[in-house]
Design a protein around this motif. Sequence first.
Motif, PDB file in Angstrom:
ATOM      1  N   ILE A  78      45.392   0.894 -48.183  1.00  0.00           N
ATOM      2  CA  ILE A  78      44.585   0.334 -49.270  1.00  0.00           C
ATOM      3  C   ILE A  78      44.576  -1.189 -49.190  1.00  0.00           C
ATOM      4  CG2 ILE A  78      44.421   0.159 -51.792  1.00  0.00           C
ATOM      5  CD1 ILE A  78      45.527   3.045 -51.848  1.00  0.00           C
ATOM      6  N   ILE A  79      45.700  -1.790 -48.826  1.00  0.00           N
ATOM      7  CA  ILE A  79      45.720  -3.239 -48.609  1.00  0.00           C
ATOM      8  C   ILE A  79      44.783  -3.616 -47.473  1.00  0.00           C
ATOM      9  CG2 ILE A  79      47.173  -5.151 -47.829  1.00  0.00           C
ATOM     10  CD1 ILE A  79      49.455  -3.924 -49.373  1.00  0.00           C
ATOM     11  N   ASN A  80      44.767  -2.803 -46.437  1.00  0.00           N
ATOM     12  CA  ASN A  80      43.877  -3.067 -45.317  1.00  0.00           C
ATOM     13  C   ASN A  80      42.410  -2.940 -45.737  1.00  0.00           C
ATOM     14  OD1 ASN A  80      43.440  -3.780 -42.692  1.00  0.00           O
ATOM     15  ND2 ASN A  80      43.390  -1.674 -41.984  1.00  0.00           N
ATOM     16  N   GLY A  81      42.093  -1.982 -46.598  1.00  0.00           N
ATOM     17  CA  GLY A  81      40.733  -1.862 -47.125  1.00  0.00           C
ATOM     18  C   GLY A  81      40.329  -3.078 -47.929  1.00  0.00           C
ATOM     19  N   ILE A  82      41.266  -3.640 -48.680  1.00  0.00           N
ATOM     20  CA  ILE A  82      40.984  -4.863 -49.437  1.00  0.00           C
ATOM     21  C   ILE A  82      40.755  -6.038 -48.490  1.00  0.00           C
ATOM     22  CG2 ILE A  82      41.992  -6.511 -51.069  1.00  0.00           C
ATOM     23  CD1 ILE A  82      43.365  -4.086 -52.402  1.00  0.00           C
ATOM     24  N   ILE A  83      41.513  -6.095 -47.410  1.00  0.00           N
ATOM     25  CA  ILE A  83      41.313  -7.161 -46.418  1.00  0.00           C
ATOM     26  C   ILE A  83      39.905  -7.075 -45.832  1.00  0.00           C
ATOM     27  CG2 ILE A  83      41.990  -7.943 -44.109  1.00  0.00           C
ATOM     28  CD1 ILE A  83      44.876  -7.291 -44.858  1.00  0.00           C
TER      29      ILE A  83
END
Length: 152
Positions: free
Chosen positions: A41-46
Motif C-alpha cells: 500500500i505504501i508502494n501504491g501511494i508512491i
Amino acid sequence: MNSTTSFKGNPLNKIIGLSIVLSMGFLLVVLAGIYGNWFPIINGIIFAIAHLPAAITKAVSSSLDYDFNFDPASSSQGDVIKEIGQFLLAFLLVSGFYLPILLHHSLILTKTAMVLTIIGGSLIYGTVYTFSLYFDESEDSNEVDDLGGGVI
C-alpha cells in the motif's frame, strides 16, 4: 456519423475508462497487501504521487518563462526547476519499481505480492500520467486544422 466514432471520441468515456484502470491498479495493490503485509500500500501511494513533482515544477517553470534573458549560454531558472521535478519523478518511479523487489528478496513479500504490486503500481502511475496529459491539453488543439484549402 458512425456511432462507434462518437463513442471513441467522447471525453466522458475516456475518463470512465481511465477510472476503471485506476481502480484495477489499486485493487491489485490491496490484493498484494493481503498476501503479505501493508508495504504494498505504501508502494501504491508512491506510484500515485510520483507525477506530482513534475506537474508542480512544470506549473512553476511556466510562470517563469517571461525572464527576457536572450543569452543562450545562460540557462533559465525555469529549466533548472523543471529538471529537479523530473529528477524527483524518476527517483519515485525507480523506488516504486524496485521496492517490491527489495522486499521480496528480504523475504518480507511473497513473489505473488511482488508481481501484483509492480503491475498495480504501473497501472496507477500510467493512469495518473494519462489523466494529467488529458487535462493539460491546450485550448488550441481543439481548433480546426483546415486553413481554407476548400471551396472558394
